[in-house]
Scaffold this motif. Sequence first.
Motif, PDB file in Angstrom:
ATOM      1  N   GLU A   1     -11.355   2.859   4.537  1.00 40.15           N
ATOM      2  CA  GLU A   1     -10.921   1.628   3.888  1.00 40.15           C
ATOM      3  C   GLU A   1     -12.122   1.062   3.130  1.00 40.15           C
ATOM      4  O   GLU A   1     -12.708   0.062   3.509  1.00 40.15           O
ATOM      5  CB  GLU A   1     -10.393   0.635   4.924  1.00 40.15           C
ATOM      6  CG  GLU A   1      -9.657  -0.511   4.280  1.00 40.15           C
ATOM      7  CD  GLU A   1      -8.681  -1.189   5.240  1.00 40.15           C
ATOM      8  OE1 GLU A   1      -8.586  -0.769   6.405  1.00 40.15           O
ATOM      9  OE2 GLU A   1      -8.017  -2.136   4.805  1.00 40.15           O
ATOM     10  N   TYR A   2     -12.509   1.788   2.102  1.00 39.07           N
ATOM     11  CA  TYR A   2     -13.528   1.438   1.114  1.00 39.07           C
ATOM     12  C   TYR A   2     -14.975   1.837   1.363  1.00 39.07           C
ATOM     13  O   TYR A   2     -15.601   2.378   0.467  1.00 39.07           O
ATOM     14  CB  TYR A   2     -13.512  -0.062   0.779  1.00 39.07           C
ATOM     15  CG  TYR A   2     -12.409  -0.488  -0.149  1.00 39.07           C
ATOM     16  CD1 TYR A   2     -11.970   0.346  -1.176  1.00 39.07           C
ATOM     17  CD2 TYR A   2     -11.806  -1.726  -0.022  1.00 39.07           C
ATOM     18  CE1 TYR A   2     -10.946  -0.049  -2.024  1.00 39.07           C
ATOM     19  CE2 TYR A   2     -10.783  -2.127  -0.871  1.00 39.07           C
ATOM     20  CZ  TYR A   2     -10.358  -1.284  -1.870  1.00 39.07           C
ATOM     21  OH  TYR A   2      -9.345  -1.674  -2.711  1.00 39.07           O
TER      22      TYR A   2
ATOM     23  N   ASN B   1       0.836  -1.216   0.000  1.00 41.37           N
ATOM     24  CA  ASN B   1       0.000   0.000   0.000  1.00 41.37           C
ATOM     25  C   ASN B   1       0.859   1.250   0.000  1.00 41.37           C
ATOM     26  O   ASN B   1       0.658   2.179  -0.772  1.00 41.37           O
ATOM     27  CB  ASN B   1      -0.896   0.020   1.252  1.00 41.37           C
ATOM     28  CG  ASN B   1      -2.020  -0.992   1.169  1.00 41.37           C
ATOM     29  OD1 ASN B   1      -2.505  -1.309   0.076  1.00 41.37           O
ATOM     30  ND2 ASN B   1      -2.450  -1.512   2.306  1.00 41.37           N
TER      31      ASN B   1
ATOM     32  N   THR C   1      -5.336  11.859  -6.344  1.00 42.97           N
ATOM     33  CA  THR C   1      -4.674  12.284  -5.110  1.00 42.97           C
ATOM     34  C   THR C   1      -3.917  13.574  -5.386  1.00 42.97           C
ATOM     35  O   THR C   1      -3.310  13.724  -6.445  1.00 42.97           O
ATOM     36  CB  THR C   1      -3.723  11.177  -4.608  1.00 42.97           C
ATOM     37  OG1 THR C   1      -3.010  11.660  -3.482  1.00 42.97           O
ATOM     38  CG2 THR C   1      -2.720  10.745  -5.656  1.00 42.97           C
TER      39      THR C   1
ATOM     40  N   ASP D   1       1.473   4.131  -2.851  1.00 41.54           N
ATOM     41  CA  ASP D   1       1.006   5.452  -2.446  1.00 41.54           C
ATOM     42  C   ASP D   1       2.161   6.443  -2.345  1.00 41.54           C
ATOM     43  O   ASP D   1       1.966   7.575  -1.948  1.00 41.54           O
ATOM     44  CB  ASP D   1       0.287   5.356  -1.086  1.00 41.54           C
ATOM     45  CG  ASP D   1      -1.054   6.061  -1.092  1.00 41.54           C
ATOM     46  OD1 ASP D   1      -1.478   6.517  -2.169  1.00 41.54           O
ATOM     47  OD2 ASP D   1      -1.683   6.159  -0.024  1.00 41.54           O
TER      48      ASP D   1
ATOM     49  N   GLY E   1      -4.858   3.046  -0.460  1.00 37.21           N
ATOM     50  CA  GLY E   1      -4.083   3.295  -1.668  1.00 37.21           C
ATOM     51  C   GLY E   1      -4.454   2.369  -2.814  1.00 37.21           C
ATOM     52  O   GLY E   1      -5.248   1.435  -2.644  1.00 37.21           O
ATOM     53  N   PRO E   2      -3.848   2.623  -3.979  1.00 33.38           N
ATOM     54  CA  PRO E   2      -4.267   1.893  -5.181  1.00 33.38           C
ATOM     55  C   PRO E   2      -3.967   0.406  -5.132  1.00 33.38           C
ATOM     56  O   PRO E   2      -4.570  -0.366  -5.872  1.00 33.38           O
ATOM     57  CB  PRO E   2      -3.481   2.578  -6.301  1.00 33.38           C
ATOM     58  CG  PRO E   2      -2.390   3.323  -5.642  1.00 33.38           C
ATOM     59  CD  PRO E   2      -2.838   3.641  -4.260  1.00 33.38           C
TER      60      PRO E   2
ATOM     61  N   ARG F   1      -8.036   9.178  -3.182  1.00 35.30           N
ATOM     62  CA  ARG F   1      -7.247   8.868  -1.994  1.00 35.30           C
ATOM     63  C   ARG F   1      -7.092  10.072  -1.083  1.00 35.30           C
ATOM     64  O   ARG F   1      -6.663   9.936   0.051  1.00 35.30           O
ATOM     65  CB  ARG F   1      -5.898   8.305  -2.416  1.00 35.30           C
ATOM     66  CG  ARG F   1      -6.087   7.021  -3.235  1.00 35.30           C
ATOM     67  CD  ARG F   1      -4.903   6.149  -3.213  1.00 35.30           C
ATOM     68  NE  ARG F   1      -3.775   6.725  -3.885  1.00 35.30           N
ATOM     69  CZ  ARG F   1      -3.698   6.881  -5.200  1.00 35.30           C
ATOM     70  NH1 ARG F   1      -4.690   6.530  -5.979  1.00 35.30           N
ATOM     71  NH2 ARG F   1      -2.609   7.380  -5.740  1.00 35.30           N
ATOM     72  N   THR F   2      -7.380  11.260  -1.629  1.00 34.57           N
ATOM     73  CA  THR F   2      -7.332  12.467  -0.791  1.00 34.57           C
ATOM     74  C   THR F   2      -8.486  13.373  -1.220  1.00 34.57           C
ATOM     75  O   THR F   2      -9.133  13.112  -2.236  1.00 34.57           O
ATOM     76  CB  THR F   2      -6.011  13.250  -0.999  1.00 34.57           C
ATOM     77  OG1 THR F   2      -5.918  13.624  -2.380  1.00 34.57           O
ATOM     78  CG2 THR F   2      -4.791  12.425  -0.619  1.00 34.57           C
TER      79      THR F   2
ATOM     80  N   PHE G   1      -8.525  10.495   3.811  1.00 30.52           N
ATOM     81  CA  PHE G   1      -7.529   9.674   3.129  1.00 30.52           C
ATOM     82  C   PHE G   1      -8.145   8.304   2.912  1.00 30.52           C
ATOM     83  O   PHE G   1      -8.853   7.792   3.786  1.00 30.52           O
ATOM     84  CB  PHE G   1      -6.247   9.544   3.966  1.00 30.52           C
ATOM     85  CG  PHE G   1      -5.525  10.848   4.153  1.00 30.52           C
ATOM     86  CD1 PHE G   1      -4.759  11.390   3.128  1.00 30.52           C
ATOM     87  CD2 PHE G   1      -5.630  11.559   5.341  1.00 30.52           C
ATOM     88  CE1 PHE G   1      -4.102  12.609   3.291  1.00 30.52           C
ATOM     89  CE2 PHE G   1      -4.983  12.776   5.520  1.00 30.52           C
ATOM     90  CZ  PHE G   1      -4.210  13.301   4.494  1.00 30.52           C
ATOM     91  N   ALA G   2      -7.857   7.717   1.763  1.00 25.74           N
ATOM     92  CA  ALA G   2      -8.456   6.410   1.486  1.00 25.74           C
ATOM     93  C   ALA G   2      -7.364   5.407   1.146  1.00 25.74           C
ATOM     94  O   ALA G   2      -6.239   5.769   0.773  1.00 25.74           O
ATOM     95  CB  ALA G   2      -9.452   6.522   0.342  1.00 25.74           C
TER      96      ALA G   2
ATOM     97  N   ASN H   1     -11.223   6.720  -7.999  1.00 30.22           N
ATOM     98  CA  ASN H   1     -10.481   5.963  -6.998  1.00 30.22           C
ATOM     99  C   ASN H   1      -9.754   6.932  -6.044  1.00 30.22           C
ATOM    100  O   ASN H   1      -8.528   6.895  -5.915  1.00 30.22           O
ATOM    101  CB  ASN H   1      -9.479   5.033  -7.695  1.00 30.22           C
ATOM    102  CG  ASN H   1      -9.031   3.903  -6.790  1.00 30.22           C
ATOM    103  OD1 ASN H   1      -9.682   3.620  -5.788  1.00 30.22           O
ATOM    104  ND2 ASN H   1      -7.928   3.282  -7.111  1.00 30.22           N
TER     105      ASN H   1
END
Length: 567
Positions: A406-407, A100, A233, A104, A426-427, A259-260, A423-424, A257
Amino acid sequence: MAVTPTGQRPTIASEGFLRALADHGVDYFFCNPGTDFPPIVEAFSRAGKTNAKVPRPVLVPHENLAVAMAHGAYLMNGRPQAVMVHVNVGTGNTINNLANLSRDRVPMILAAGRTPITEKGQFGSRSRPIHWAQEMFDQAGMVRELVKWDYELRVPGQVGDVVARSVEVAMAHPRGPVYLVLPREPLSAPLPEPLGPAKPRPQAAAAHPDPQSVARLADWIAGAERPLIITATLPNAAVPVLAHLAERCAIPVVTHNPRTVCLPSSHPMHFGYEPGALIADADLVIVLDSDVPWIPSLQHPPAGCHVAHVGEDPFFVRYPMRSFPSDLAVQANALNALNALNEAVESRLGMAEARIAARRGRLTERMRTRRAQLAKDSVPGERISPEYLSHAIGEAVGEDAVIFNEYPLRPDHCVREKPGTLFALGPAGGLGWGFGAALGAKLAAPDHLIVATLGDGAYMFSNPTVCHWASVKHQLPILTVVFNNNRYGAVRRATLSMFKDGVAGETDGRILADLDPAPPYDEMAKAQGAYAERVEKPADLPDALARAREAVVNESRQALLNVITPY
Ligand SMILES: Cc1ncc(C[n+]2csc(CCOP(=O)(O)OP(=O)(O)O)c2C)c(N)n1
C-alpha cells in the motif's frame, strides 16, 4: 416459520442464496451482520446440520476490511467472492475499498440487507425502530457508480437466477463488482420448489485482438527506432509472453503505477517504474492495460510518436475524463494481444534485426547504469531508508512470498522475479486496503508467506485493531511491515509541489501531514497476539525481518515490524 406436518422445515430463500453462491465457485462469505441477517444465520445453521454446500462464513468486524479481504482472495484464486453487509449503513462502510476493487476490475458479489419492506403482518416484518430510519428510496444508488449491476430480490423463488445473473455480470470482461439487495421477507420465505444444484452459466472467452490492428502494430514495432511499452497490470500468464516480446524486439518496458509483477526484476528490458526518461524521445509507445501511462503535465511522447492502446477496455470508458493521444486502439485481453503480437512481429523482423541489435546494445548500457544507481541507492546509511527497507524485505521474504504494497515499498529495490508475487493498491488509491487484502490472500492461499507493506498512515486507515483481530480469529498469520515516517508523506509532497514557495513551504508542508505523536504500533500489535518489534537501526533490520518471518512461518503467528523510516 411454518413447519410441515412431517416436522420438516421448508427450504427458505437464504438457503438457496448460499447454496447458489457455492455452486458458482464462491469460496467465502465475508460478512458484517445486522438485523437483516437472521435468514442468513438460519441458512448457515441448517447447512451445518445437513452438510449442504455453502461458502465458508467469515465474520469481519468492519465492512471495508471485508471488501479488502474479498479482493485479496480473488487475487490469489481468481474466483469471485461474496461480501454481505448491513443495509445502507453497512454499504456506506464498504465504499472506499469498493472503489479500489471497482477500478481494479475485481469481481465481487456485494450483498446487503434492506430494511424489512412491510411494517407488520409478514414473517420478517419490521421489529426495531431502526427499520424505519434505515430505509432509503434507492439504497443501490449509494454504490451504483462503482458497480456493474444492481438488483433487489423481490420473489424468493428467483434467488437462484439472481445469483447466476450476478456472477455472470461480475465475471464478464472487464470484470467488476455487483450489488444485490436482499430484504428479509423474501429472503426468509419458503422456496416454491425444491432446491437443485445450480449450473453456473458459461463465461465468454477473453477477447482476441482484431488481426488488422495486430498487423499494423507489428509493422510499427518492426519499423520503430525507439519503441517503449508502458503497462500497469498484467495477468500472470501474460508476463512470460511480454518478456519474450520485449527481449526479442529489444523494447524497454516501464510499469507505471504498478499493480502486479509485469516483468521479472532481472529482465534485461525491465526499465523500472517511471516513463520520464524513455518517453521523451520514443517514436512508438504501446500502452498495455494502463489507465495513466504517463502524467501529461510532467511528460509526454514527442510529436509524431505513434501511440497504441491495448487492453480489455483501452478507452477506460468508466473514467469521466481521459485524453491520452492515440493512433490505434486494440480491444483485447492482454495475454491474447501479446501472443498475437509475438506471432505477427516474427515475420517482420528480418529487415529490422540490425536496428534491434544496435538498440539492444544501447539499452544494455543504459541498464548497467540504472542497476549501478539502484545498488547505490539501497546501501544502508545512518537511518533506514525506504530503499534499503524495500531491498531488505525482498531479500528476507524469499521469491515465493506474496507482497501486498500500500504505497511505501520501492519496487525498484525489492526483487520480484515471479508473476503474482506483488500486488499494489489499485488506481483509485483508497487507503486502508493492503492489510485486509493480505489477510484475504492468506485465507485463499494458506501455504504462501503473505506480506503487507504499509505506510504508517495506511496502517491506521486499515483499522488495525480489526485486522489483527481477524488475523487471530481466522488464523491468518501474515507479516506486516509499517514504513513509519511519522507523517502523511504524500500529502506533504503534494503541498510542497504546489506551495513550496508559499506560506505552507515555510513549515515544510507539515500542517495536516504530521502524524506525531506516533503510537507504539508494535506494542499495540503485541497486545493482540502478534510477534512485533520496533526497528530503528539499519544494522538491526535483517535480523528483525528474519525473526518476524520465523514467527509467521514456523509459529503461524502474525508479526509486525514498526520500522522507523524517515522520508
Ligand atoms: C481513504 C483515503 N483517504 C485519504 C487519502 C489521501 N491520501 C493519499 S496518500 C495519504 C497519506 C499516506 O500516508 P502513509 O501511508 O503514511 O504513506 P506516506 O505518504 O507517508 O508514504 C493520504 C492521506 C486516500 N488516498 N485514501
